[in-house]
Design an enzyme around this catalytic site. Structure first.
Site, PDB file in Angstrom:
ATOM      1  N   LYS A  13       0.832  -1.215   0.000  1.00  0.00           N
ATOM      2  CA  LYS A  13       0.000   0.000   0.000  1.00  0.00           C
ATOM      3  C   LYS A  13       0.867   1.266   0.000  1.00  0.00           C
ATOM      4  O   LYS A  13       0.690   2.156  -0.816  1.00  0.00           O
ATOM      5  CB  LYS A  13      -0.926   0.015   1.233  1.00  0.00           C
ATOM      6  N   ARG A  88     -10.013   0.631   8.692  1.00  0.00           N
ATOM      7  CA  ARG A  88      -9.506  -0.708   8.973  1.00  0.00           C
ATOM      8  C   ARG A  88     -10.492  -1.535   9.770  1.00  0.00           C
ATOM      9  O   ARG A  88     -10.206  -2.693  10.070  1.00  0.00           O
ATOM     10  CB  ARG A  88      -8.253  -0.543   9.808  1.00  0.00           C
ATOM     11  N   ARG A 127      11.929  -4.961   5.004  1.00  0.00           N
ATOM     12  CA  ARG A 127      11.604  -3.558   4.696  1.00  0.00           C
ATOM     13  C   ARG A 127      12.524  -2.589   5.453  1.00  0.00           C
ATOM     14  O   ARG A 127      12.853  -2.788   6.618  1.00  0.00           O
ATOM     15  CB  ARG A 127      10.156  -3.254   5.083  1.00  0.00           C
ATOM     16  N   ARG A 160      11.241  -0.724  10.988  1.00  0.00           N
ATOM     17  CA  ARG A 160      10.121  -0.429  11.894  1.00  0.00           C
ATOM     18  C   ARG A 160      10.085  -1.436  13.040  1.00  0.00           C
ATOM     19  O   ARG A 160      10.286  -2.630  12.818  1.00  0.00           O
ATOM     20  CB  ARG A 160       8.801  -0.514  11.105  1.00  0.00           C
ATOM     21  N   ARG A 171      -0.174  -8.512  13.655  1.00  0.00           N
ATOM     22  CA  ARG A 171      -0.800  -7.667  12.626  1.00  0.00           C
ATOM     23  C   ARG A 171      -1.658  -8.497  11.680  1.00  0.00           C
ATOM     24  O   ARG A 171      -2.730  -8.061  11.257  1.00  0.00           O
ATOM     25  CB  ARG A 171       0.274  -6.894  11.852  1.00  0.00           C
TER      26      ARG A 171
HETATM   27  P1  AP5 Z   1       4.796  -1.567   1.864  1.00  0.00           P
HETATM   28  O1  AP5 Z   1       4.376  -0.821   0.652  1.00  0.00           O
HETATM   29  O2  AP5 Z   1       5.577  -0.814   2.899  1.00  0.00           O
HETATM   30  O3  AP5 Z   1       3.544  -2.327   2.496  1.00  0.00           O
HETATM   31  P2  AP5 Z   1       2.222  -1.761   3.172  1.00  0.00           P
HETATM   32  O4  AP5 Z   1       1.071  -2.476   2.553  1.00  0.00           O
HETATM   33  O5  AP5 Z   1       2.205  -0.256   3.162  1.00  0.00           O
HETATM   34  O6  AP5 Z   1       2.467  -2.342   4.616  1.00  0.00           O
HETATM   35  P3  AP5 Z   1       2.429  -1.687   6.046  1.00  0.00           P
HETATM   36  O7  AP5 Z   1       3.187  -2.640   6.914  1.00  0.00           O
HETATM   37  O8  AP5 Z   1       2.883  -0.270   6.068  1.00  0.00           O
HETATM   38  O9  AP5 Z   1       0.942  -1.751   6.326  1.00  0.00           O
HETATM   39  P4  AP5 Z   1       0.302  -1.914   7.649  1.00  0.00           P
HETATM   40  O10 AP5 Z   1      -1.093  -1.901   7.199  1.00  0.00           O
HETATM   41  O11 AP5 Z   1       0.706  -3.077   8.475  1.00  0.00           O
HETATM   42  O12 AP5 Z   1       0.931  -0.692   8.493  1.00  0.00           O
HETATM   43  P5  AP5 Z   1       0.414   0.779   8.814  1.00  0.00           P
HETATM   44  O13 AP5 Z   1       1.565   1.681   8.745  1.00  0.00           O
HETATM   45  O14 AP5 Z   1      -0.820   1.105   8.046  1.00  0.00           O
HETATM   46  O15 AP5 Z   1       5.627  -2.860   1.384  1.00  0.00           O
HETATM   47  C1  AP5 Z   1       6.205  -3.753   2.329  1.00  0.00           C
HETATM   48  C2  AP5 Z   1       7.604  -4.198   1.816  1.00  0.00           C
HETATM   49  O16 AP5 Z   1       7.448  -4.970   0.637  1.00  0.00           O
HETATM   50  C3  AP5 Z   1       8.509  -3.007   1.442  1.00  0.00           C
HETATM   51  O17 AP5 Z   1       9.812  -3.298   1.861  1.00  0.00           O
HETATM   52  C4  AP5 Z   1       8.415  -2.943  -0.100  1.00  0.00           C
HETATM   53  O18 AP5 Z   1       9.627  -2.478  -0.663  1.00  0.00           O
HETATM   54  C5  AP5 Z   1       8.130  -4.388  -0.474  1.00  0.00           C
HETATM   55  N1  AP5 Z   1       7.238  -4.483  -1.625  1.00  0.00           N
HETATM   56  C6  AP5 Z   1       6.139  -3.716  -1.905  1.00  0.00           C
HETATM   57  N2  AP5 Z   1       5.551  -4.122  -3.055  1.00  0.00           N
HETATM   58  C7  AP5 Z   1       6.282  -5.190  -3.501  1.00  0.00           C
HETATM   59  C8  AP5 Z   1       6.171  -6.047  -4.649  1.00  0.00           C
HETATM   60  N3  AP5 Z   1       5.193  -5.870  -5.563  1.00  0.00           N
HETATM   61  N4  AP5 Z   1       7.085  -7.040  -4.785  1.00  0.00           N
HETATM   62  C9  AP5 Z   1       8.087  -7.190  -3.859  1.00  0.00           C
HETATM   63  N5  AP5 Z   1       8.250  -6.413  -2.772  1.00  0.00           N
HETATM   64  C10 AP5 Z   1       7.354  -5.427  -2.590  1.00  0.00           C
HETATM   65  O19 AP5 Z   1      -0.037   0.597  10.331  1.00  0.00           O
HETATM   66  C11 AP5 Z   1       0.882   0.383  11.367  1.00  0.00           C
HETATM   67  C12 AP5 Z   1       0.166   0.361  12.710  1.00  0.00           C
HETATM   68  O20 AP5 Z   1      -0.491   1.617  12.949  1.00  0.00           O
HETATM   69  C13 AP5 Z   1      -0.951  -0.693  12.863  1.00  0.00           C
HETATM   70  O21 AP5 Z   1      -0.434  -1.957  13.218  1.00  0.00           O
HETATM   71  C14 AP5 Z   1      -1.798  -0.050  13.960  1.00  0.00           C
HETATM   72  O22 AP5 Z   1      -1.206  -0.232  15.233  1.00  0.00           O
HETATM   73  C15 AP5 Z   1      -1.744   1.433  13.604  1.00  0.00           C
HETATM   74  N6  AP5 Z   1      -2.815   1.855  12.681  1.00  0.00           N
HETATM   75  C16 AP5 Z   1      -2.653   2.397  11.441  1.00  0.00           C
HETATM   76  N7  AP5 Z   1      -3.834   2.661  10.869  1.00  0.00           N
HETATM   77  C17 AP5 Z   1      -4.789   2.274  11.750  1.00  0.00           C
HETATM   78  C18 AP5 Z   1      -6.212   2.280  11.733  1.00  0.00           C
HETATM   79  N8  AP5 Z   1      -6.899   2.734  10.673  1.00  0.00           N
HETATM   80  N9  AP5 Z   1      -6.861   1.813  12.814  1.00  0.00           N
HETATM   81  C19 AP5 Z   1      -6.195   1.344  13.903  1.00  0.00           C
HETATM   82  N10 AP5 Z   1      -4.839   1.307  13.982  1.00  0.00           N
HETATM   83  C20 AP5 Z   1      -4.133   1.765  12.922  1.00  0.00           C
END
Ligand code: AP5
Ligand code: ZN
Length: 215
Positions: A13, A88, A127, A160, A171
């Site tokens: 994402k 979410r 990552r 992270r 997660r």
């Molecule tokens: P990346 O693009 O970073 O993945 P992502 O989908 O953005 O994953 P996140 O881990 O950031 O999502 P998340 O939903 O767990 O975390 P968030 O920050 O929202 O890609 C991952 C890796 O793969 C990278 O190294 C990239 O280079 C590689 N990659 C990407 N595409 C690829 C491909 N096609 N092929 C190969 N490699 C690839 O949330 C974190 C925390 O915040 C949550 O756990 C929670 O505690 C809190 N939080 C956030 N939002 C909410 C909410 N709405 N409600 C409640 N708590 C929340």
């Protein structure tokens, strides 16, 4: 253009959001990034959310919804936005509907980046993120030119705290609360699925093709 990105942790994402933001000139609003900045700045919100983030549990809806409501009032969000990581839960989705109604803004598309769970552990533990500009890398799939250094700004790359095996497991369990959103948006005819297990540039091309008609 109002767009939501949804998918498992590590689906890509954030990686795609960085690109869509520059393709279409709309702000990338990531609740995860906002919470991480709050933790780094050491303020009240950061203290409230840090333990949730570090362990991989969802931050309570009440806090998350208030943060997004405030963010959507900002001037740059008036030309559209790309929501990454919000909503979410069904409760957050309902709150977002109410916010969009109030703002008289339709929801154009929900992009579901589909991947299988078995690819995620390698993606997340490899990552690396730039401390200065937030750009995302991967030690194998998207390595920087110089190890540990951001190509874009020269900043230091870090891992992270929730990209450990234990937090990734939590997660993935928490994603059960997010999965029902797929049907929620499918029933409303705004869901577009993109295959996330392709090279990053190919996923990007698919995402762009879905969004182009909404410009
Ligand atoms: P990346 O693009 O970073 O993945 P992502 O989908 O953005 O994953 P996140 O881990 O950031 O999502 P998340 O939903 O767990 O975390 P968030 O920050 O929202 O890609 C991952 C890796 O793969 C990278 O190294 C990239 O280079 C590689 N990659 C990407 N595409 C690829 C491909 N096609 N092929 C190969 N490699 C690839 O949330 C974190 C925390 O915040 C949550 O756990 C929670 O505690 C809190 N939080 C956030 N939002 C909410 C909410 N709405 N409600 C409640 N708590 C929340
Ligand atoms: Zn950088």
């Amino acid at each position: 253009m109002q767009v939501i990105l949804v998918g498992l942790p590590g689906a890509g994402k954030g990686t795609q959001a960085e690109r869509i933001q520059s393709d279409f000139g709309i702000p990338h609003i990531s609740t995860g990034d906002m919470f991480r900045r709050a933790v780094a700045s050491g303020g009240e919100l950061g203290k409230q959310v840090q333990s949730y983030l570090d362990s991989g549990r969802l931050v309570p809806d009440e806090i998350t919804i208030a943060v997004v409501r405030e963010r959507l009032k900002a001037e740059d969000a008036q030309r559209g936005f790309l929501l990454d990581g919000f909503p979410r839960t069904l409760e957050q989705a309902g709150a977002l509907d109410a916010m969009l109604n109030e703002l008289h803004r339709p929801l154009d598309a929900v992009l579901y980046i589909h991947v299988h769970e078995n690819v995620l552990l390698a993606r997340l533990t490899g990552r690396r993120i730039c401390r200065s500009c937030g750009a995302t890398y991967h030690t194998v799939f998207q390595p920087p030119q110089v190890e540990g250094v951001c190509d874009k700004c020269g900043g230091e790359l870090y891992q992270r705290p929730d990209d450990t095996e234990a937090a990734v497991k939590t997660r993935l369990e928490q994603y059960q609360q997010t999965a029902p959103l797929i049907d929620y948006y499918k029933e409303r005819g705004v869901l577009y699925q993109v295959e996330g297990e392709q090279p990053i540039d190919k996923v990007h091309a698919d995402v762009k093709a879905v969004l182009q008609p909404f410009v």
